[in-house]
Design a protein around this motif. Structure first.
Motif, PDB file in Angstrom:
ATOM      1  N   GLY A   1      20.887 -11.916  39.796  1.00  0.00           N
ATOM      2  CA  GLY A   1      19.738 -11.410  40.540  1.00  0.00           C
ATOM      3  C   GLY A   1      20.056 -10.959  41.951  1.00  0.00           C
ATOM      4  N   MET A   2      21.328 -10.836  42.293  1.00  0.00           N
ATOM      5  CA  MET A   2      21.694 -10.377  43.636  1.00  0.00           C
ATOM      6  C   MET A   2      21.462  -8.881  43.775  1.00  0.00           C
ATOM      7  N   THR A   3      21.059  -8.479  44.963  1.00  0.00           N
ATOM      8  CA  THR A   3      20.925  -7.055  45.249  1.00  0.00           C
ATOM      9  C   THR A   3      22.307  -6.453  45.473  1.00  0.00           C
ATOM     10  N   ARG A   4      22.345  -5.122  45.555  1.00  0.00           N
ATOM     11  CA  ARG A   4      23.634  -4.438  45.790  1.00  0.00           C
ATOM     12  C   ARG A   4      24.232  -4.871  47.128  1.00  0.00           C
ATOM     13  N   GLY A   5      23.368  -4.986  48.146  1.00  0.00           N
ATOM     14  CA  GLY A   5      23.855  -5.401  49.458  1.00  0.00           C
ATOM     15  C   GLY A   5      24.383  -6.828  49.447  1.00  0.00           C
ATOM     16  N   GLN A   6      23.680  -7.722  48.784  1.00  0.00           N
ATOM     17  CA  GLN A   6      24.135  -9.103  48.702  1.00  0.00           C
ATOM     18  C   GLN A   6      25.438  -9.208  47.917  1.00  0.00           C
ATOM     19  N   THR A   7      25.546  -8.443  46.862  1.00  0.00           N
ATOM     20  CA  THR A   7      26.779  -8.457  46.063  1.00  0.00           C
ATOM     21  C   THR A   7      27.969  -7.992  46.893  1.00  0.00           C
ATOM     22  N   MET A   8      27.764  -6.929  47.653  1.00  0.00           N
ATOM     23  CA  MET A   8      28.853  -6.406  48.479  1.00  0.00           C
ATOM     24  C   MET A   8      29.231  -7.408  49.564  1.00  0.00           C
ATOM     25  N   ARG A   9      28.225  -7.996  50.218  1.00  0.00           N
ATOM     26  CA  ARG A   9      28.479  -8.879  51.351  1.00  0.00           C
ATOM     27  C   ARG A   9      29.025 -10.241  50.933  1.00  0.00           C
ATOM     28  N   LEU A  10      28.518 -10.788  49.840  1.00  0.00           N
ATOM     29  CA  LEU A  10      28.847 -12.161  49.457  1.00  0.00           C
ATOM     30  C   LEU A  10      29.919 -12.276  48.379  1.00  0.00           C
ATOM     31  N   VAL A  11      30.089 -11.224  47.600  1.00  0.00           N
ATOM     32  CA  VAL A  11      31.022 -11.309  46.470  1.00  0.00           C
ATOM     33  C   VAL A  11      32.210 -10.371  46.635  1.00  0.00           C
ATOM     34  N   VAL A  12      31.918  -9.082  46.852  1.00  0.00           N
ATOM     35  CA  VAL A  12      32.981  -8.080  46.824  1.00  0.00           C
ATOM     36  C   VAL A  12      33.842  -8.111  48.088  1.00  0.00           C
ATOM     37  N   LEU A  13      33.209  -8.016  49.260  1.00  0.00           N
ATOM     38  CA  LEU A  13      33.976  -7.926  50.500  1.00  0.00           C
ATOM     39  C   LEU A  13      34.878  -9.134  50.756  1.00  0.00           C
ATOM     40  N   PRO A  14      34.412 -10.373  50.538  1.00  0.00           N
ATOM     41  CA  PRO A  14      35.337 -11.507  50.751  1.00  0.00           C
ATOM     42  C   PRO A  14      36.591 -11.418  49.893  1.00  0.00           C
ATOM     43  N   GLN A  15      36.438 -11.048  48.625  1.00  0.00           N
ATOM     44  CA  GLN A  15      37.608 -10.919  47.761  1.00  0.00           C
ATOM     45  C   GLN A  15      38.466  -9.713  48.155  1.00  0.00           C
ATOM     46  N   ALA A  16      37.802  -8.625  48.542  1.00  0.00           N
ATOM     47  CA  ALA A  16      38.538  -7.417  48.926  1.00  0.00           C
ATOM     48  C   ALA A  16      39.385  -7.671  50.163  1.00  0.00           C
ATOM     49  N   PHE A  17      38.821  -8.334  51.169  1.00  0.00           N
ATOM     50  CA  PHE A  17      39.570  -8.591  52.399  1.00  0.00           C
ATOM     51  C   PHE A  17      40.734  -9.539  52.144  1.00  0.00           C
ATOM     52  N   ARG A  18      40.562 -10.465  51.235  1.00  0.00           N
ATOM     53  CA  ARG A  18      41.670 -11.348  50.889  1.00  0.00           C
ATOM     54  C   ARG A  18      42.807 -10.550  50.257  1.00  0.00           C
ATOM     55  N   ASN A  19      42.470  -9.609  49.392  1.00  0.00           N
ATOM     56  CA  ASN A  19      43.487  -8.804  48.717  1.00  0.00           C
ATOM     57  C   ASN A  19      44.220  -7.877  49.674  1.00  0.00           C
ATOM     58  N   MET A  20      43.485  -7.334  50.641  1.00  0.00           N
ATOM     59  CA  MET A  20      44.081  -6.286  51.483  1.00  0.00           C
ATOM     60  C   MET A  20      44.519  -6.791  52.849  1.00  0.00           C
ATOM     61  N   LEU A  21      44.397  -8.097  53.111  1.00  0.00           N
ATOM     62  CA  LEU A  21      44.755  -8.618  54.430  1.00  0.00           C
ATOM     63  C   LEU A  21      46.188  -8.299  54.828  1.00  0.00           C
ATOM     64  N   PRO A  22      47.183  -8.438  53.933  1.00  0.00           N
ATOM     65  CA  PRO A  22      48.542  -8.057  54.337  1.00  0.00           C
ATOM     66  C   PRO A  22      48.652  -6.591  54.758  1.00  0.00           C
ATOM     67  N   LEU A  23      47.949  -5.699  54.059  1.00  0.00           N
ATOM     68  CA  LEU A  23      47.974  -4.281  54.431  1.00  0.00           C
ATOM     69  C   LEU A  23      47.307  -4.048  55.786  1.00  0.00           C
ATOM     70  N   LEU A  24      46.217  -4.756  56.047  1.00  0.00           N
ATOM     71  CA  LEU A  24      45.542  -4.625  57.336  1.00  0.00           C
ATOM     72  C   LEU A  24      46.453  -5.080  58.470  1.00  0.00           C
ATOM     73  N   LEU A  25      47.175  -6.169  58.249  1.00  0.00           N
ATOM     74  CA  LEU A  25      48.084  -6.673  59.281  1.00  0.00           C
ATOM     75  C   LEU A  25      49.262  -5.734  59.479  1.00  0.00           C
ATOM     76  N   THR A  26      49.765  -5.177  58.382  1.00  0.00           N
ATOM     77  CA  THR A  26      50.867  -4.216  58.495  1.00  0.00           C
ATOM     78  C   THR A  26      50.439  -2.973  59.271  1.00  0.00           C
ATOM     79  N   GLN A  27      49.223  -2.507  59.015  1.00  0.00           N
ATOM     80  CA  GLN A  27      48.701  -1.359  59.749  1.00  0.00           C
ATOM     81  C   GLN A  27      48.557  -1.684  61.235  1.00  0.00           C
ATOM     82  N   ALA A  28      48.233  -2.927  61.549  1.00  0.00           N
ATOM     83  CA  ALA A  28      48.136  -3.338  62.955  1.00  0.00           C
ATOM     84  C   ALA A  28      49.502  -3.257  63.637  1.00  0.00           C
ATOM     85  N   ILE A  29      50.564  -3.604  62.913  1.00  0.00           N
ATOM     86  CA  ILE A  29      51.914  -3.496  63.472  1.00  0.00           C
ATOM     87  C   ILE A  29      52.264  -2.037  63.740  1.00  0.00           C
ATOM     88  N   VAL A  30      51.935  -1.170  62.796  1.00  0.00           N
ATOM     89  CA  VAL A  30      52.170   0.273  62.981  1.00  0.00           C
ATOM     90  C   VAL A  30      51.376   0.779  64.190  1.00  0.00           C
TER      91      VAL A  30
END
Length: 227
Positions: free
Chosen positions: A136-165
Motif C-alpha cells: 500500500g505504499m505510494t510511489r513517493g514512499q516506495t522511492m524514499r523508503l525502499v528504493v533509494l536506501p538500497q540504491a545508495f548502498r549499491n552505488m556508494l563506492p562509485l559516489l566516493l570514487t567520483q568525489a576523488i576525481v
C-alpha cells in the motif's frame, strides 16, 4: 647543464599550501553534497512518468556532460558574477572567484552524479517496488523508503570514487586565479623561481591523498560485498 633541484622553498611555503589545500577540499565537499542532492533530483526526474521532466533532466545532464569543466568554470567566473551576486545577495567582501567555483563545480558534478544515481536506482530489483506497492505504499514512499536506501548502498563506492576525481579536478580553478592547492603551489614556485620543485611536490601530495582514498574506497567496497 643539468637542472639542480632545490627544495628549500617548500618548508616555508607549507602554511600557504595548507591554505590552498583547504580551498580545494572546501570546493570538493560543497560540490559533492550539492551534486549528490541535485543529482538525485535529476535522476528521479529522468525516471519520471512526466515526459517534460524527463526531457528537462536529460537536456541538463547531456549539456553539462558535453562541455569541458574548464569552460564551465570560465563561464561562471566571467559571465555570471553579477547574477550570483543578485541571487545570493553576496557581501562586497565575498570572493566571487570562490563562489563561482563552488556553483560551477556543484552544477557540473550533479550531471555526473545524476547518471550514477539513476543507474543505482535501476539496479534495485523491480520486485522490491512491487512488494512495496502490494503493502500500500505510494510511489513517493516506495522511492524514499525502499528504493533509494538500497540504491545508495549499491552505488556508494562509485559516489566516493567520483568525489576523488572531483578533488583532482579542483586544480582547474587556476583559470580564475583562485588560490587552491595547485594554484598556490604554482604561484609560490613562480615567486621563488622553483616551479619544478613546487609542482613536483604538489603532484606527490595529490598522489598520496588520491591513492590513499582510492585504497580506502576499495576496502569499503570489499566489506560491502561481504556484508
Amino acid at each position: 647543464m643539468a637542472y639542480e633541484y632545490d627544495w628549500s622553498s617548500i618548508p616555508g611555503a607549507l602554511p600557504l599550501l595548507a591554505s590552498g589545500l583547504k580551498v580545494s577540499l572546501e570546493i570538493t565537499a560543497v560540490a559533492v553534497v550539492v551534486g549528490i542532492a541535485w543529482g538525485t533530483v535529476l535522476a528521479m526526474a529522468r525516471l519520471s512518468n512526466s515526459a517534460l521532466l524527463r526531457w528537462l533532466a536529460t537536456g541538463y545532464v547531456n549539456l553539462f556532460r558535453a562541455i569541458p569543466l574548464v569552460m564551465v568554470l570560465l563561464w561562471f567566473f566571467l559571465v555570471v558574477p553579477q547574477l550570483l551576486g543578485a541571487l545570493f545577495n553576496l557581501d562586497s567582501r565575498t570572493d566571487i572567484r570562490l563562489v563561482s567555483a563552488l556553483v560551477g563545480f556543484a552544477l557540473f558534478e550533479s550531471a555526473y552524479y545524476a547518471e550514477i544515481i539513476r543507474a543505482g536506482i535501476q539496479s534495485v530489483p523491480r520486485g522490491q517496488t512491487m512488494a512495496a506497492s502490494a503493502l500500500g505504499m505510494t510511489r513517493g514512499q516506495t522511492m524514499r523508503l525502499v528504493v533509494l536506501p538500497q540504491a545508495f548502498r549499491n552505488m556508494l563506492p562509485l559516489l566516493l570514487t567520483q568525489a576523488i576525481v572531483l578533488f583532482q579536478d579542483t586544480s582547474l580553478v587556476y583559470v580564475s586565479a583562485l588560490a587552491d592547492f595547485f594554484g598556490t603551489a604554482y604561484k609560490v614556485g613562480d615567486r621563488d623561481g622553483r616551479i619544478v620543485e613546487l609542482l613536483l611536490f604538489a603532484g606527490v601530495v595529490y598522489f598520496v591523498l588520491c591513492f590513499g582514498l582510492s585504497r580506502a574506497v576499495q576496502g569499503f567496497q570489499r566489506r560491502l560485498v561481504k556484508a
